[in-house]
Design an enzyme around this catalytic site. Structure first.
Site, mmCIF file in Angstrom:
data_model
loop_
_atom_site.group_PDB
_atom_site.id
_atom_site.type_symbol
_atom_site.label_atom_id
_atom_site.label_comp_id
_atom_site.label_asym_id
_atom_site.label_seq_id
_atom_site.Cartn_x
_atom_site.Cartn_y
_atom_site.Cartn_z
ATOM 1 N N ARG A 2 6.226 -9.871 -10.918
ATOM 2 C CA ARG A 2 7.147 -9.861 -9.782
ATOM 3 C C ARG A 2 8.207 -10.918 -10.075
ATOM 4 N NH1 ARG A 2 7.079 -8.671 -4.076
ATOM 5 N NH2 ARG A 2 8.296 -10.147 -2.847
ATOM 6 N N HIS A 52 11.536 -1.515 -6.600
ATOM 7 C CA HIS A 52 10.317 -1.971 -5.912
ATOM 8 C C HIS A 52 9.352 -0.783 -5.824
ATOM 9 C CE1 HIS A 52 7.669 -4.378 -3.731
ATOM 10 N NE2 HIS A 52 8.393 -4.725 -2.678
ATOM 11 N N GLN A 61 5.999 -0.545 -3.599
ATOM 12 C CA GLN A 61 6.284 -0.413 -2.172
ATOM 13 C C GLN A 61 6.448 1.056 -1.787
ATOM 14 O OE1 GLN A 61 6.747 -3.040 0.335
ATOM 15 N NE2 GLN A 61 6.583 -1.213 1.619
ATOM 16 N N ASP A 98 15.671 -3.322 5.783
ATOM 17 C CA ASP A 98 15.141 -4.434 5.007
ATOM 18 C C ASP A 98 16.000 -5.652 5.315
ATOM 19 O OD1 ASP A 98 13.633 -5.858 3.183
ATOM 20 O OD2 ASP A 98 14.663 -5.076 1.418
ATOM 21 N N CYS A 142 9.710 -3.060 5.211
ATOM 22 C CA CYS A 142 8.772 -3.520 4.187
ATOM 23 C C CYS A 142 8.344 -4.971 4.385
ATOM 24 C CB CYS A 142 9.355 -3.314 2.795
ATOM 25 S SG CYS A 142 10.890 -4.212 2.492
ATOM 26 N N ARG A 152 0.022 -1.275 1.257
ATOM 27 C CA ARG A 152 0.307 -1.869 -0.058
ATOM 28 C C ARG A 152 -0.979 -2.050 -0.845
ATOM 29 N NH1 ARG A 152 4.537 -4.852 -1.048
ATOM 30 N NH2 ARG A 152 4.050 -4.275 -3.189
#
Length: 326
Positions: free
Chosen positions: A105, A132, A135, A225, A266, A311
């Site tokens: 990440r 991403h 996700q 987001d 998210c 997730r």
């Protein structure tokens, strides 16, 4: 399923493969709910590299790895030499000789691609500035839970259309054949190459990129987001002024013309003043809510936190498919 060894970006996968991952995620969620042990990868070791801070991604990879019977080692940005005293390629070779899989990440998509090229073991993209992908499996898994099927859905993303979540949502929806609208100011719409990728991999989705808020009409789901991504250096006041009209609020939700439209995020979300950053933004700009209002967040929080939980199950599915034998 003939999935790529690593999970770096959505366009590496076919529609059928992504759907299989979503269904496997649902299966693992049921096993977790039933408290049925599933130590399918017992004896393996994975490394988690985090150049960016994380709550959901770190927790999900850790618990998913442990649930599958693996040993999990966290490697923070200040604990290893990645890209500073040792090249990404050299680090990949070292870690690949010791671990059975690596999560990354960080910032550059190039770095996670380099890790995958030289590690010799599966590498999973926990987030980069461009994509991403983990996700997305959780997001579309959530949509399938809520609506029963992905067929015929229309989703709309509202806000900063140039960040990693918007990129991934656009491309994944196209691959899955889910109609998608990206609604953002002209200066914050997806780059042409991202739109081109979506068109290239499109399986019947209607794709629309616009700055008109009326385009949410008919949307089954609205997605947003944060307005500033990690590591992004901008004039925050300028960004707020530009995006405030694109806030998800009751007025925007009403524009869908539907009573069953859901809202997803998210996380983390700036919907109140109950964080240090949220309070500081309020003190500086006088805004207690940014990309989503608190009333809308609270109303849709069951689905938003369902999305967050997913997730775990989706990342478990992704790792299992990379590491299972046969």
């Amino acid at each position: 399923m003939n999935a790529p060894l690593s999970f770096l970006k959505e366009v590496d996968f076919s529609k059928e493969e992504l759907l299989e991952l979503i269904d496997l995620s649902l299966h693992f969620k049921q096993l977790k709910k039933e408290k049925t042990p599933h130590h399918y990868l017992e004896g393996l070791n994975i490394a988690l590299i985090f150049e960016k801070t994380s709550t959901r991604t770190r927790s999900a990879f850790t618990v998913a790895g442990q649930d599958l019977g693996m040993q999990v080692t966290y490697l923070g940005s200040d604990e290893i030499q990645l890209g500073r005293k040792e090249s990404v390629a050299d680090t990949a070779k070292v870690l690949g000789s010791m671990f059975d899989g690596i999560e990354y990440r960080g910032f550059k998509q190039e770095d996670v691609e380099t890790l995958a090229r030289y590690a010799g073991v599966p590498v999973w993209n926990g987030l980069t500035d461009t994509w991403h992908p983990t996700q997305m499996i959780a997001d579309f898994m959530t949509l399938k839970e809520v609506f029963g099927s992905l067929e015929g859905l229309h989703i709309a993303y509202v806000g900063d259309g140039r960040n990693n979540v918007a990129h991934s949502l656009l491309v994944t929806a196209a691959i899955l054949g889910v109609n998608i609208t990206i609604i953002a100011p002209a200066s914050l719409q997806p780059e042409k190459e991202i739109v081109a990728l979506a068109e290239q991999h499109n399986n019947g989705a209607l794709i629309k990129i616009t700055d008109e808020l009326e385009a949410v009409e008919g949307a089954d789901m609205l997605y947003t987001d944060v307005w500033v991504s990690m590591g992004e250096e901008i004039d925050f006041k300028e960004r707020i002024d530009l995006l405030l009209p694109y806030q998800i609020n009751a007025e925007l939700l009403a524009k869908t013309g539907k009573t069953n439209t859901v809202v997803m995020h998210c996380l983390p979300a700036f919907h109140d003043r109950k964080t240090e950053i949220g309070l500081s933004l309020y003190e500086k700009y006088g805004l207690a809510e940014l990309e989503i209002t608190d009333d809308i967040f609270q109303k849709h929080s069951p689905i938003i936190f369902q999305e967050a939980e997913n997730r775990l199950h989706s990342i478990k599915a992704i790792m299992y498919y990379s590491l299972k034998e046969g």
